[in-house]
Design a protein around this motif. Structure first.
Motif, PDB file in Angstrom:
ATOM      1  N   GLU A  46      73.238 103.600 -47.250  1.00 12.60           N
ATOM      2  CA  GLU A  46      72.518 104.281 -48.321  1.00 12.60           C
ATOM      3  C   GLU A  46      72.444 103.432 -49.578  1.00 12.60           C
ATOM      4  O   GLU A  46      73.322 102.610 -49.867  1.00 12.60           O
ATOM      5  N   SER A 103      63.647  98.946 -54.731  1.00  7.69           N
ATOM      6  CA  SER A 103      63.414 100.014 -53.778  1.00  7.69           C
ATOM      7  C   SER A 103      64.755 100.584 -53.355  1.00  7.69           C
ATOM      8  O   SER A 103      65.777  99.882 -53.371  1.00  7.69           O
ATOM      9  N   SER A 104      64.741 101.839 -52.940  1.00  4.22           N
ATOM     10  CA  SER A 104      65.943 102.458 -52.403  1.00  4.22           C
ATOM     11  C   SER A 104      65.988 102.368 -50.877  1.00  4.22           C
ATOM     12  O   SER A 104      66.928 102.848 -50.260  1.00  4.22           O
ATOM     13  N   SER A 105      64.986 101.749 -50.290  1.00  4.95           N
ATOM     14  CA  SER A 105      64.905 101.648 -48.834  1.00  4.95           C
ATOM     15  C   SER A 105      65.550 100.352 -48.342  1.00  4.95           C
ATOM     16  O   SER A 105      65.242  99.263 -48.838  1.00  4.95           O
ATOM     17  N   LEU A 107      64.803  98.894 -45.802  1.00  2.00           N
ATOM     18  CA  LEU A 107      63.742  98.102 -45.172  1.00  2.00           C
ATOM     19  C   LEU A 107      63.086  97.121 -46.138  1.00  2.00           C
ATOM     20  O   LEU A 107      62.407  96.183 -45.713  1.00  2.00           O
ATOM     21  N   ARG A 108      63.276  97.347 -47.433  1.00  3.05           N
ATOM     22  CA  ARG A 108      62.629  96.483 -48.423  1.00  3.05           C
ATOM     23  C   ARG A 108      63.500  95.285 -48.807  1.00  3.05           C
ATOM     24  O   ARG A 108      63.094  94.493 -49.656  1.00  3.05           O
TER      25      ARG A 108
END
Length: 122
Positions: A46, A103-105, A107-108
């Motif tokens: 997270e 970004s909070s992802s 994947l980024r």
């Protein structure tokens, strides 16, 4: 290729503080957004915090806002996560990561460190 190495993990009592540095081996470190993520046992990784290349913009997860601070020193190719008022639920492996945009992802972010364990005892 950027390599990221986190330091500073350990065992701390609830209410205590830790500072996690992450050292990057890349001449263009200052062009990357840097992020911190964490992963507790049995849970997904997270988002914790991110900082822009200049340090002028930051983003935090709601769960750490007001307690954690992200900062960077581009002259030393290092990003820091200052963690105050730690809680047992902050226990996790903490990872720093580099990417093109805030970004909070997960994947980024395309470059990751190996992680450092933070354990908060109650």
């Amino acid at each position: 290729q950027v390599q990221l190495v986190e330091f500073g993990g350990g065992l701390v009592q609830a209410g205590g503080s830790l500072r996690l540095p992450c050292a990057a081996s890349l001449r263009t470190f200052s062009s990357y957004v840097m992020g911190w993520f964490r992963q507790a046992p049995g849970k997904e990784r997270e988002f914790v915090a991110a900082i822009s290349w200049s340090g002028g913009a930051t983003s935090y997860a709601d769960s750490v806002k007001g307690r954690f601070t992200i900062a960077r020193d581009n002259a030393k190719n290092t990003v820091f996560l200052q963690m105050n008022s730690l809680k047992p639920e902050d226990t996790a492996v903490y990872y720093c990561a580099a990417g093109p945009t805030i970004s909070s992802s997960v994947l980024r972010y395309n470059i990751w460190g190996q992680g450092t364990q933070v354990t908060v005892s109650s």
